[in-house]
Design a protein around this motif. Structure first.
Motif, PDB file in Angstrom:
ATOM      1  N   LEU A   1      -2.345  11.159  -4.177  1.00 26.60           N
ATOM      2  CA  LEU A   1      -1.356  12.231  -4.079  1.00 26.60           C
ATOM      3  C   LEU A   1      -1.418  13.176  -5.283  1.00 26.60           C
ATOM      4  CD1 LEU A   1       1.746  10.201  -2.826  1.00 26.60           C
ATOM      5  CD2 LEU A   1       0.457  11.902  -1.520  1.00 26.60           C
ATOM      6  N   GLY A   2      -2.165  12.791  -6.317  1.00 26.69           N
ATOM      7  CA  GLY A   2      -2.266  13.641  -7.499  1.00 26.69           C
ATOM      8  C   GLY A   2      -1.498  13.136  -8.692  1.00 26.69           C
ATOM      9  N   VAL A   3      -1.020  11.888  -8.628  1.00 27.46           N
ATOM     10  CA  VAL A   3      -0.269  11.296  -9.735  1.00 27.46           C
ATOM     11  C   VAL A   3      -1.201  10.451 -10.594  1.00 27.46           C
ATOM     12  CG1 VAL A   3       1.640   9.767 -10.358  1.00 27.46           C
ATOM     13  CG2 VAL A   3       1.824  11.236  -8.337  1.00 27.46           C
ATOM     14  N   GLU A   4      -1.126  10.634 -11.899  1.00 24.13           N
ATOM     15  CA  GLU A   4      -1.834   9.734 -12.798  1.00 24.13           C
ATOM     16  C   GLU A   4      -0.958   8.503 -13.009  1.00 24.13           C
ATOM     17  OE1 GLU A   4      -3.915   9.900 -17.192  1.00 24.13           O
ATOM     18  OE2 GLU A   4      -1.854  10.635 -16.972  1.00 24.13           O
ATOM     19  N   VAL A   5      -1.468   7.322 -12.686  1.00 19.22           N
ATOM     20  CA  VAL A   5      -0.706   6.084 -12.821  1.00 19.22           C
ATOM     21  C   VAL A   5      -1.309   5.263 -13.951  1.00 19.22           C
ATOM     22  CG1 VAL A   5       0.110   4.001 -11.681  1.00 19.22           C
ATOM     23  CG2 VAL A   5      -0.203   6.105 -10.353  1.00 19.22           C
ATOM     24  N   LEU A   6      -0.457   4.898 -14.920  1.00 24.25           N
ATOM     25  CA  LEU A   6      -0.904   4.108 -16.056  1.00 24.25           C
ATOM     26  C   LEU A   6      -0.180   2.773 -16.068  1.00 24.25           C
ATOM     27  CD1 LEU A   6      -0.950   6.806 -18.899  1.00 24.25           C
ATOM     28  CD2 LEU A   6      -2.835   6.059 -17.440  1.00 24.25           C
ATOM     29  N   ASP A   7      -0.933   1.686 -16.250  1.00 21.94           N
ATOM     30  CA  ASP A   7      -0.367   0.348 -16.337  1.00 21.94           C
ATOM     31  C   ASP A   7      -0.053   0.034 -17.788  1.00 21.94           C
ATOM     32  OD1 ASP A   7      -0.757  -0.055 -13.609  1.00 21.94           O
ATOM     33  OD2 ASP A   7      -2.822  -0.695 -13.912  1.00 21.94           O
ATOM     34  N   GLY A   8       1.223   0.082 -18.125  1.00 15.07           N
ATOM     35  CA  GLY A   8       1.589  -0.202 -19.502  1.00 15.07           C
ATOM     36  C   GLY A   8       3.074   0.021 -19.724  1.00 15.07           C
ATOM     37  N   HIS A   9       3.486  -0.217 -20.967  1.00 10.16           N
ATOM     38  CA  HIS A   9       4.899  -0.068 -21.329  1.00 10.16           C
ATOM     39  C   HIS A   9       5.075   1.206 -22.135  1.00 10.16           C
ATOM     40  CE1 HIS A   9       8.985  -1.443 -22.246  1.00 10.16           C
ATOM     41  NE2 HIS A   9       8.785  -0.895 -23.451  1.00 10.16           N
ATOM     42  N   ALA A  10       6.017   2.055 -21.699  1.00 13.62           N
ATOM     43  CA  ALA A  10       6.220   3.356 -22.329  1.00 13.62           C
ATOM     44  C   ALA A  10       7.370   3.298 -23.330  1.00 13.62           C
ATOM     45  CB  ALA A  10       6.497   4.408 -21.272  1.00 13.62           C
ATOM     46  N   THR A  11       7.173   3.961 -24.465  1.00 13.52           N
ATOM     47  CA  THR A  11       8.213   4.091 -25.483  1.00 13.52           C
ATOM     48  C   THR A  11       8.282   5.549 -25.922  1.00 13.52           C
ATOM     49  OG1 THR A  11       7.754   1.851 -26.297  1.00 13.52           O
ATOM     50  CG2 THR A  11       9.028   3.294 -27.739  1.00 13.52           C
ATOM     51  N   LEU A  12       9.492   6.074 -26.033  1.00 13.58           N
ATOM     52  CA  LEU A  12       9.665   7.455 -26.477  1.00 13.58           C
ATOM     53  C   LEU A  12       9.568   7.521 -27.995  1.00 13.58           C
ATOM     54  CD1 LEU A  12      10.820   7.546 -23.548  1.00 13.58           C
ATOM     55  CD2 LEU A  12      12.435   9.264 -24.366  1.00 13.58           C
ATOM     56  N   ILE A  13       8.664   8.365 -28.478  1.00 11.37           N
ATOM     57  CA  ILE A  13       8.487   8.557 -29.919  1.00 11.37           C
ATOM     58  C   ILE A  13       9.370   9.693 -30.408  1.00 11.37           C
ATOM     59  CG2 ILE A  13       6.838   9.027 -31.757  1.00 11.37           C
ATOM     60  CD1 ILE A  13       6.464   6.340 -30.266  1.00 11.37           C
ATOM     61  N   ASP A  14       9.423  10.742 -29.639  1.00 10.29           N
ATOM     62  CA  ASP A  14      10.329  11.861 -29.880  1.00 10.29           C
ATOM     63  C   ASP A  14      10.673  12.438 -28.508  1.00 10.29           C
ATOM     64  OD1 ASP A  14       8.389  13.833 -29.069  1.00 10.29           O
ATOM     65  OD2 ASP A  14       7.514  13.780 -31.066  1.00 10.29           O
TER      66      ASP A  14
ATOM     67  N   PRO B   1       0.805  -1.236   0.000  1.00  5.14           N
ATOM     68  CA  PRO B   1       0.000   0.000   0.000  1.00  5.14           C
ATOM     69  C   PRO B   1       0.832   1.278   0.000  1.00  5.14           C
ATOM     70  CG  PRO B   1      -0.942  -1.593   1.518  1.00  5.14           C
ATOM     71  CD  PRO B   1       0.381  -2.156   1.067  1.00  5.14           C
ATOM     72  N   HIS B   2       2.049   1.213   0.535  1.00 14.03           N
ATOM     73  CA  HIS B   2       2.906   2.405   0.540  1.00 14.03           C
ATOM     74  C   HIS B   2       3.258   2.831  -0.890  1.00 14.03           C
ATOM     75  CE1 HIS B   2       4.501   0.969   4.730  1.00 14.03           C
ATOM     76  NE2 HIS B   2       3.221   1.273   4.730  1.00 14.03           N
ATOM     77  N   ASP B   3       3.295   1.830  -1.806  1.00 10.56           N
ATOM     78  CA  ASP B   3       3.700   2.098  -3.184  1.00 10.56           C
ATOM     79  C   ASP B   3       2.556   1.857  -4.163  1.00 10.56           C
ATOM     80  OD1 ASP B   3       6.199   2.425  -2.041  1.00 10.56           O
ATOM     81  OD2 ASP B   3       6.937   0.459  -2.638  1.00 10.56           O
ATOM     82  N   SER B   4       1.345   1.850  -3.691  1.00 16.57           N
ATOM     83  CA  SER B   4       0.225   1.405  -4.513  1.00 16.57           C
ATOM     84  C   SER B   4      -0.274   2.482  -5.466  1.00 16.57           C
ATOM     85  CB  SER B   4      -0.942   0.976  -3.608  1.00 16.57           C
ATOM     86  OG  SER B   4      -1.417   2.101  -2.873  1.00 16.57           O
ATOM     87  N   VAL B   5      -1.018   2.036  -6.467  1.00 19.33           N
ATOM     88  CA  VAL B   5      -1.661   2.951  -7.401  1.00 19.33           C
ATOM     89  C   VAL B   5      -2.610   3.876  -6.655  1.00 19.33           C
ATOM     90  CG1 VAL B   5      -3.252   3.092  -9.357  1.00 19.33           C
ATOM     91  CG2 VAL B   5      -1.457   1.344  -9.329  1.00 19.33           C
ATOM     92  N   GLU B   6      -3.354   3.311  -5.705  1.00 24.20           N
ATOM     93  CA  GLU B   6      -4.331   4.104  -4.962  1.00 24.20           C
ATOM     94  C   GLU B   6      -3.671   5.252  -4.199  1.00 24.20           C
ATOM     95  OE1 GLU B   6      -5.828   0.262  -6.046  1.00 24.20           O
ATOM     96  OE2 GLU B   6      -4.050   0.817  -4.867  1.00 24.20           O
ATOM     97  N   ARG B   7      -2.552   4.957  -3.551  1.00 22.43           N
ATOM     98  CA  ARG B   7      -1.877   6.009  -2.778  1.00 22.43           C
ATOM     99  C   ARG B   7      -1.381   7.126  -3.690  1.00 22.43           C
ATOM    100  NH1 ARG B   7       3.963   6.598  -0.397  1.00 22.43           N
ATOM    101  NH2 ARG B   7       3.613   8.389   0.939  1.00 22.43           N
ATOM    102  N   TYR B   8      -0.749   6.749  -4.791  1.00 22.33           N
ATOM    103  CA  TYR B   8      -0.184   7.774  -5.665  1.00 22.33           C
ATOM    104  C   TYR B   8      -1.259   8.533  -6.424  1.00 22.33           C
ATOM    105  CZ  TYR B   8       4.617   6.997  -4.511  1.00 22.33           C
ATOM    106  OH  TYR B   8       5.803   6.978  -3.823  1.00 22.33           O
TER     107      TYR B   8
END
Length: 716
Positions: A337-350, A327-334
């Motif tokens: 706190l105002g953080v948008e948490v997305l479950d997925g793999h990120a790739t830089l396009i530019d 729970p200290h590191d959970s999606v719900e906690r963050y």
């Protein structure tokens, strides 16, 4: 002549000269009289007067005497503008270089010894930017000429660089004074030369290098971003890739600063530390420690027992601990706190666009002013023939793979003699496994001093671990259903049969699959960053294990602060990441903790030191706890209490080291620790007694003899 004697002689000569000059102060009238006398000589001995004036000017500037201004005026009056400018430009630079070299020869080693480890960081910065700062200082005449010479002599700037930059930087100011000297007859005082307007002009001129640097930086950034179209507006202020220690801290700081931030994680929140590393391993170590104490309960006046170890319940506890911390590191906690948490793999396009392949199959694109790469690291798997055939475990896979086992691995080989390998080898041995630990280096824990390695090895062997150092794994295989590993040692080979194999030979940054290569960001072994944790693109930063520096959870969090602040506010002010005081611990029994230099590192770097030791076996609390083994070893500057490094081996060493981390960070010496009240009886008293051991070794014997005579006199 020895350095102290030479320094004293030169100092006395300069002081004497200054005293004489104060009794016969130099002024405009004195300069005019000097010029009048020299004009007569110059008519018949022009070359000789020029050479003599040059030599005297060099000597005056080399000795830092307060005559340079008047001699510059005299040069202008005597030789005219161009000839005077040529003479003073070279004479002042040669003299300045002489003062520079004298300071370097006489004082640099002493200053470096006093600064200790801090000198390395200072010198690294000056080695990089010293010429830039020197040029700026030379452009501003209100900065004392002699002070710049002496201070630069204490830095690593090259002599030729100092000379050339000084020659160029002092030219404008020299021209002003030489030109004023051509009008010496009309000058009443120096204030007529350095008017407020002229001083302001020089101050503005001094800003030129800074402005030029900004312009050059802007041009470089423009070249870097060439071919990429910067969005007119951004969806986010910050996108953080990876929700391990670095990523979580980055997202937290951004949210606290009210930035719009998105945190992207492809797997589990908390990263390696929570799910595969620090948390599960420490839970396992605790269970193994309890089993060990049960076997040795007689040390505490109790009846020893052979513990029955239901291994599945031990592993269930490990996973329960993970679940309790989640729970200290959970999606719900963050999210709260105002953080948008997305479950997925990120790739830089530019440089500003991140494409996220969501775990639910959808795709999303976000633009962001800044991006922090915090993708962490994965276990290194060596290219060992047959390894895939026999199967292997790593710190990432073992917790799930062993979860439902009724018993600990019977015959276990741990490949690797670093902190992780040593912790796991000892823990599984205490939980009933027949453990063989293999390390290709000559000893375990190679980053620590040899005596520390020896203590850890002895502790592991006492728990039944078969430690094989200087053994190199060359192959694995299966013969008649039995797994084996083949080792090379001392020209021969041997095979060891096993049931399970744990590979713990290090961790490698996760570098691929994020689009970094397509953007030209160097990822040979790590994500390459500058001192501000910026990559090739200043708006793309990296923190944590991907940078390859100090792969610890606490340093990942430390880097995250710098990366996030620079990402959000770097256009206004940037901060260099500070690695001066990095502690770490290995949680074997006994624990090993260190901050600062080890003896081996100090010797390798040529840093003078002395060692103070305190045997924890003498500590009352250690005796009562039955944990009387270990040592506090402190490295200090010879003859001084300033701490260069500390190694603690013993129970709770990871906790005890914190006091020394604070002391080194804030420049507190051993005398301050000795003067601090420590609760009795605690293990923390070991730190105070180590400081006391240093103090006892540095008591002045003459002072003690005097005290003895004084007390004898008082007795009558």
């Amino acid at each position: 002549m020895k350095k102290p004697v030479l320094f004293l002689v030169l100092s006395l000569a300069v002081i004497a000269a200054i005293v004489v000059l104060q009794r016969q102060p130099v002024g405009v009238e004195t300069a005019r009289a000097l010029v009048a006398d020299l004009q007569v000589w110059r008519q018949s001995h022009g070359v000789l007067v020029f050479a003599a004036f040059l030599g005297v000017y060099v000597a005056v500037t080399a000795l830092s005497l307060p005559l340079a201004v008047w001699m510059t005026l005299a040069a202008g009056a005597l030789f005219g503008f161009w000839q005077g400018l040529l003479l003073v430009s070279f004479a002042s630079t040669i003299g300045a270089t002489g003062a520079f070299l004298a300071a370097r020869y006489l004082l640099r080693d002493w200053v470096r010894a006093r600064l200790g480890a801090r000198a390395q960081a200072i010198e690294a910065g000056l080695d990089r930017d010293g010429a830039f700062y020197l040029f700026t200082l030379r452009l501003i005449p209100v900065v004392p000429f002699f002070a710049v010479n002496l201070l630069m002599g204490l830095t690593p700037i090259r002599t030729l660089t100092f000379y050339l930059v000084s020659q160029a930087g002092m030219l404008a100011g020299t021209a002003v004074y030489v030109n004023a000297g051509t009008q010496l007859a009309q000058i009443d005082s120096l204030s007529g030369i350095l008017s407020p307007v002229l001083i302001l002009s020089f101050a503005l001129l001094g800003l030129f290098p800074w402005i030029a640097r900004k312009v050059v930086g802007a041009i470089r950034r423009r070249r870097v971003y060439a071919g990429h179209t910067r969005p007119a507006r951004f969806d986010r202020n910050l996108v953080v890739i990876g929700a391990g220690a670095a990523g979580l801290v980055s997202a937290y700081i951004a949210a606290a600063a009210r930035a719009k931030v998105t945190l992207v994680e492809a797997h589990r929140m908390g990263g390696d530390c929570l799910n595969h590393g620090c948390v599960p391993s420490k839970a396992l170590i605790k269970s193994a420690g309890i089993a060990h104490r049960m076997r040795h309960a007689d040390r505490y006046g109790l009846e020893p027992v052979q513990p029955r170890i239901p291994f599945a319940r031990v592993m269930a506890r490990v996973h329960r601990v993970i679940a309790e911390i989640e729970p200290h590191d959970s999606v719900e906690r963050y999210t709260a706190l105002g953080v948008e948490v997305l479950d997925g793999h990120a790739t830089l396009i530019d440089p500003w666009t991140v494409e996220i392949a969501m775990n639910d199959g959808s795709t999303q694109r976000l633009t962001s002013r800044a991006i922090v790469i915090a993708a962490g690291a994965r276990p290194v798997v060596p290219p060992l023939p047959g390894l895939d055939t026999v199967g292997y475990l790593t710190s990432d896979t073992m917790w799930d793979a062993l979860r439902d086992r009724d018993a600990a691995p019977g015959r276990l080989v741990v490949l690797g003699g670093g902190p992780v390998g040593s912790e796991l080898a000892q823990s599984f041995a205490r939980l009933g496994s027949d453990v063989t630990q293999v390390e290709m280096a000559p000893r375990l824990m190679l980053r620590e001093d040899e005596e520390v390695s020896a203590v850890v090895r002895a502790a592991l062997e006492a728990d039944g671990v078969r430690v094989l150092t200087d053994h190199k794994a060359v192959a694995c295989g299966v013969t008649e259903g039995e797994k084996w590993i083949e080792l090379h040692h001392d020209g021969g080979t041997r095979r060891i049969a096993f049931d399970d194999l744990i590979v713990a030979v290090g961790r490698r940054p996760r570098l691929t699959g994020y689009g970094l290569e397509d953007l030209g960001i160097a990822t040979d072994r790590v994500v390459e960053t500058n001192d501000y944790l910026e990559t090739l693109y200043p708006n793309i930063l990296a923190a944590g294990d991907v940078t390859g520096r100090y792969q610890f959870t606490h340093t990942a969090a430390h880097q995250a602060w710098f990366a996030t602040v620079n990402a959000l506010f770097g256009d206004f002010r940037r901060f260099r990441a500070d690695y001066r005081v990095i502690p770490w611990a290995t949680f074997t029994d006994p624990e090993v903790a260190r901050v600062g230099l080890s003896e081996a590192e100090a010797r390798d770097q040529g840093i003078a030191f002395e060692v103070t030791r305190y045997d924890i076996g003498d500590l009352d609390r250690a005796i009562t706890d039955g944990s009387a083994g270990g040592v506090v070893k402190v490295l200090t500057v010879p003859g001084r209490d300033r701490i260069l490094g500390v190694t603690i081996v013993g129970a709770h060493a990871g906790e005890l080291i914190a006091e020394f981390v604070l002391a080194i960070k804030h420049g507190l010496g051993l005398n301050r620790i000795l003067g601090t009240i420590h609760i009795y009886p605690t293990l923390a008293e070991a730190n105070k007694f180590a400081a006391g051991a240093w103090r006892h070794a540095h008591v002045n014997p003459r002072l003690l003899a005097f005290a003895e005579r004084f007390h004898a006199w008082r007795r009558g």
